[in-house]
Design an enzyme around this catalytic site. Structure first.
Site, PDB file in Angstrom:
ATOM      1  CB  CYS A  11      -0.994   3.493   3.207  1.00  0.00           C
ATOM      2  SG  CYS A  11      -2.410   4.476   2.715  1.00  0.00           S
ATOM      3  CB  CYS A  85       1.014  -1.608   2.738  1.00  0.00           C
ATOM      4  SG  CYS A  85       2.436  -1.796   1.690  1.00  0.00           S
ATOM      5  CB  CYS A  89       4.293  -3.525  -1.113  1.00  0.00           C
ATOM      6  SG  CYS A  89       3.286  -2.364  -0.188  1.00  0.00           S
TER       7      CYS A  89
END
Length: 136
Positions: A11, A85, A89
């Site tokens: 996150c 997120c 990522c």
């Protein structure tokens, strides 16, 4: 190389959702799954309301520290579970990606964190069943 499945929870701040998910998977997986968590912009500390909510569930995460997301952590994991997120990522071919839509506990009190905690526990239990099918 380990033959254990490995999971990375990501996150933004690595101070709430991913910490709870990693703690539940570590606790419920009983060492049968490699667990990591990280954040794309880690906070200074784990959210105190999250620590309290997990303590109520019998899991102490008071000594955990938010960690920065690294390419190596993603590459070393079989399953990468993101929790809000966004595009931070890194994506690698051959990895399994899941996105768990959960409210962000940042700035929330423990009353608001409990339902998020319970939703995470439910998803982690399902994930364990998937990753560790019952033998014979």
């Amino acid at each position: 190389m380990s033959d254990k499945p490995s999971v990375l929870f990501v996150c933004v701040h690595n101070a709430g959702r991913s910490q709870m998910a990693a703690a539940f998977l570590t606790h419920l997986g009983q060492g049968r799954i490699e667990v990591r968590s990280a954040g794309s912009a880690p906070a200074d500390m784990v959210n105190p309301a999250v620590v309290e909510a997990m303590r109520e569930a019998g899991i102490d995460i008071s000594t955990q520290q938010p960690k920065v997301l690294t390419t190596e952590a993603v590459q070393a994991s079989d399953v990468v579970i993101t929790m809000g997120c966004g595009d931070a990522c890194p994506i690698f071919p051959g990895k399994r990606y899941l996105d768990w839509k959960l409210d962000d506990p940042a700035g929330q009190g423990v009353d608001a964190v409990r339902p998020i905690r319970d939703a995470i526990e439910e998803r982690v239990r399902s994930l364990i069943t998937e990753l560790l099918p019952a033998h014979g």
